[in-house]
Scaffold this motif. Structure first.
Motif, PDB file in Angstrom:
ATOM      1  N   ASN A  69       0.817  -0.895   0.145  1.00 24.55           N
ATOM      2  CA  ASN A  69       0.101  -0.529  -0.371  1.00 24.55           C
ATOM      3  C   ASN A  69       1.027   1.447   0.657  1.00 24.55           C
ATOM      4  N   ASP A  70       1.694   1.126   1.042  1.00 25.11           N
ATOM      5  CA  ASP A  70       2.724   2.224   0.935  1.00 25.11           C
ATOM      6  C   ASP A  70       3.997   2.664  -0.741  1.00 25.11           C
ATOM      7  N   CYS A  71       3.643   1.566  -1.332  1.00 22.78           N
ATOM      8  CA  CYS A  71       4.740   1.438  -2.542  1.00 22.78           C
ATOM      9  C   CYS A  71       3.090   1.636  -3.650  1.00 22.78           C
ATOM     10  N   ALA A  72       2.609   1.770  -3.511  1.00 19.15           N
ATOM     11  CA  ALA A  72       1.280   2.539  -4.533  1.00 19.15           C
ATOM     12  C   ALA A  72       1.336   4.225  -3.907  1.00 19.15           C
ATOM     13  N   ASN A  73       1.152   4.477  -2.768  1.00 19.83           N
ATOM     14  CA  ASN A  73       1.008   5.643  -3.048  1.00 19.83           C
ATOM     15  C   ASN A  73       2.316   6.176  -2.850  1.00 19.83           C
ATOM     16  N   ILE A  74       3.237   5.730  -3.144  1.00 18.15           N
ATOM     17  CA  ILE A  74       4.406   6.231  -3.140  1.00 18.15           C
ATOM     18  C   ILE A  74       4.765   7.323  -4.457  1.00 18.15           C
ATOM     19  N   THR A  75       3.702   5.976  -5.666  1.00 18.25           N
ATOM     20  CA  THR A  75       3.934   5.865  -6.725  1.00 18.25           C
ATOM     21  C   THR A  75       2.912   7.289  -7.196  1.00 18.25           C
ATOM     22  N   LEU A  76       1.546   7.456  -6.307  1.00 19.60           N
ATOM     23  CA  LEU A  76       0.910   8.505  -6.575  1.00 19.60           C
ATOM     24  C   LEU A  76       1.107   9.531  -6.382  1.00 19.60           C
ATOM     25  N   THR A  77       2.612   9.490  -5.053  1.00 21.68           N
ATOM     26  CA  THR A  77       2.285  11.041  -4.706  1.00 21.68           C
ATOM     27  C   THR A  77       3.734  11.513  -5.771  1.00 21.68           C
ATOM     28  N   ILE A  78       4.259  10.969  -6.472  1.00 18.19           N
ATOM     29  CA  ILE A  78       5.188  11.405  -6.959  1.00 18.19           C
ATOM     30  C   ILE A  78       5.070  12.045  -8.400  1.00 18.19           C
ATOM     31  N   GLY A  79       3.842  11.257  -8.842  1.00 17.47           N
ATOM     32  CA  GLY A  79       2.988  11.722  -9.517  1.00 17.47           C
ATOM     33  C   GLY A  79       2.940  10.503 -11.200  1.00 17.47           C
ATOM     34  N   ALA A  80       3.447   9.516 -10.838  1.00 16.38           N
ATOM     35  CA  ALA A  80       3.275   8.800 -11.600  1.00 16.38           C
ATOM     36  C   ALA A  80       2.034   7.680 -11.290  1.00 16.38           C
ATOM     37  N   SER A  81       1.493   6.509 -11.945  1.00 10.38           N
ATOM     38  CA  SER A  81       0.726   5.771 -11.701  1.00 10.38           C
ATOM     39  C   SER A  81       0.806   4.205 -11.385  1.00 10.38           C
ATOM     40  N   PRO A  82       0.583   3.425 -10.452  1.00 10.14           N
ATOM     41  CA  PRO A  82       0.859   2.142  -9.851  1.00 10.14           C
ATOM     42  C   PRO A  82       0.154   1.221  -9.977  1.00 10.14           C
ATOM     43  N   VAL A  83       0.076  -0.092 -10.709  1.00  6.44           N
ATOM     44  CA  VAL A  83      -0.700  -1.317 -10.723  1.00  6.44           C
ATOM     45  C   VAL A  83       0.528  -2.591  -9.415  1.00  6.44           C
ATOM     46  N   MET A  84      -0.651  -3.377  -9.176  1.00  9.79           N
ATOM     47  CA  MET A  84      -0.297  -3.838  -8.563  1.00  9.79           C
ATOM     48  C   MET A  84      -0.389  -5.602  -8.684  1.00  9.79           C
ATOM     49  N   ALA A  85      -0.443  -5.753 -10.138  1.00  7.39           N
ATOM     50  CA  ALA A  85      -1.147  -8.020 -10.487  1.00  7.39           C
ATOM     51  C   ALA A  85       0.204  -8.356 -10.550  1.00  7.39           C
ATOM     52  N   ASP A  86      -0.488  -9.318  -9.022  1.00 10.86           N
ATOM     53  CA  ASP A  86       1.133 -10.610  -9.583  1.00 10.86           C
ATOM     54  C   ASP A  86       0.667 -11.571  -9.867  1.00 10.86           C
ATOM     55  N   ASP A  87      -1.216 -12.513 -10.315  1.00  9.86           N
ATOM     56  CA  ASP A  87      -1.185 -13.455 -10.637  1.00  9.86           C
ATOM     57  C   ASP A  87      -0.355 -13.495 -11.863  1.00  9.86           C
ATOM     58  N   ILE A  88       0.091 -14.708 -12.438  1.00  7.21           N
ATOM     59  CA  ILE A  88       0.757 -15.802 -13.566  1.00  7.21           C
ATOM     60  C   ILE A  88      -0.268 -15.023 -14.675  1.00  7.21           C
ATOM     61  N   GLY A  89      -1.501 -15.692 -14.718  1.00 11.62           N
ATOM     62  CA  GLY A  89      -2.286 -15.170 -15.398  1.00 11.62           C
ATOM     63  C   GLY A  89      -2.775 -14.181 -16.442  1.00 11.62           C
ATOM     64  N   GLU A  90      -1.872 -12.631 -16.065  1.00  9.93           N
ATOM     65  CA  GLU A  90      -2.160 -11.855 -16.409  1.00  9.93           C
ATOM     66  C   GLU A  90      -0.939 -10.740 -15.742  1.00  9.93           C
ATOM     67  N   VAL A  91       0.436 -11.221 -15.125  1.00 11.31           N
ATOM     68  CA  VAL A  91       1.488 -10.111 -15.179  1.00 11.31           C
ATOM     69  C   VAL A  91       2.046  -9.611 -16.257  1.00 11.31           C
ATOM     70  N   GLU A  92       2.226 -10.741 -17.987  1.00 11.28           N
ATOM     71  CA  GLU A  92       2.443 -10.494 -18.697  1.00 11.28           C
ATOM     72  C   GLU A  92       1.902  -9.585 -19.868  1.00 11.28           C
TER      73      GLU A  92
END
Length: 270
Positions: free
Chosen positions: A31-54
């Motif tokens: 959650n902190d990683c997602a928020n710090i990414t937003l805070t600097i002006g970038a956009s986070p996505v946290m997908a980790d399932d093998i079915g969609e990561v690629e």
């Protein structure tokens, strides 16, 4: 100084381009990683399932691989998404959290380096010395290594692995071959908040996703975490502690400007 100008200018680039940063990261700090990414002006996505990561990383500007809370499922996803990102020329920022602490962690870090080939590796001195094949005493995921010869370690490891090396500590060291940047920012209180290293990695990936010079991107992400730590600590009033500091850290990143970044302590040889 030319490098400081490039680092400060890159903040505007991030906020203009708003890069999508794909994370497979530590579930303690996600959650902190997602928020710090937003805070600097970038956009986070946290997908980790093998079915969609690629598929997901195909839309991204950069990729974070963090082994802080690895498991057999996430290892498979990291290798698959890393290879896809490499194929598409997307910068990969690897955080080898706690490498050397267990055989699984060490073997996974080696597989990611050998099979994926990260663009940037960000870690503490213990982690980097382990990757360099040096003897280091390990204490969980915390760094216990002496920071002496850090510049030499960073340069040698960068040449060996053909990537940017970012070592965070009392003095941060960014190396790309013989190109080295030393950063004197930060405050010891940063080490008392879980996830500041992981967040620094997300900041590095945010910058690397917006600039083609990943050395500059790594330096910018590391510098901002250090400067924000200083500003957050300076703002604390009597009776305020770690909880307030953590909140102020995000505020300081949010309020960061190129002018503030130009005040950062940077020593560079090019």
């Amino acid at each position: 100084m030319e490098i400081l100008q490039k680092i400060s200018d890159s903040l505007i680039t991030v906020k203009t381009k708003k890069p999508l940063v794909h994370h497979i990261t530590n579930y303690v700090t996600v959650n902190d990683c997602a928020n710090i990414t937003l805070t600097i002006g970038a956009s986070p996505v946290m997908a980790d399932d093998i079915g969609e990561v690629e598929e997901m990383v195909s839309f991204a500007s950069s990729l974070v691989l963090n082994i802080g809370t690895l498991n057999s499922r996430s290892i498979e996803s990291m290798l698959a998404v890393g290879k896809k990102a490499k194929e598409r020329g997307i910068p990969i920022v690897f955080d080898p959290v706690g490498v050397g602490a267990t055989s699984l962690r060490t073997a996974t870090a080696k597989r990611i380096i050998e099979e994926v080939g990260p663009s940037v590796i960000r870690g503490n001195m213990s982690e980097m010395k382990i990757l360099a094949g040096l003897e280091v005493q390990i204490k969980g995921v915390d760094s216990t290594a002496d920071e002496e010869d850090g510049k030499t370690v960073a340069k040698l490891l960068s040449k060996k692995l053909n990537c940017v090396i970012a070592i965070t500590g009392k003095q941060d060291i960014i190396a790309q071959g013989d190109r080295v940047c030393l950063i004197d920012n930060g405050h010891p209180i940063l080490s008392q908040v879980t996830g500041t290293g992981c967040m620094a990695t997300s900041l590095v990936a945010s910058f690397c996703g917006a600039t083609e010079d990943w050395f500059v991107g790594a330096a910018a992400g590391i510098m901002i975490m250090g400067l924000a730590g200083e500003l957050a600590q300076q703002s604390l009033q009597a009776g305020e502690g770690i909880g307030t500091f953590r909140m102020r850290l995000f505020d300081a990143v949010w309020a960061m400007t190129p002018e503030l970044m130009k005040k950062g302590g940077v020593i560079s040889n090019g």
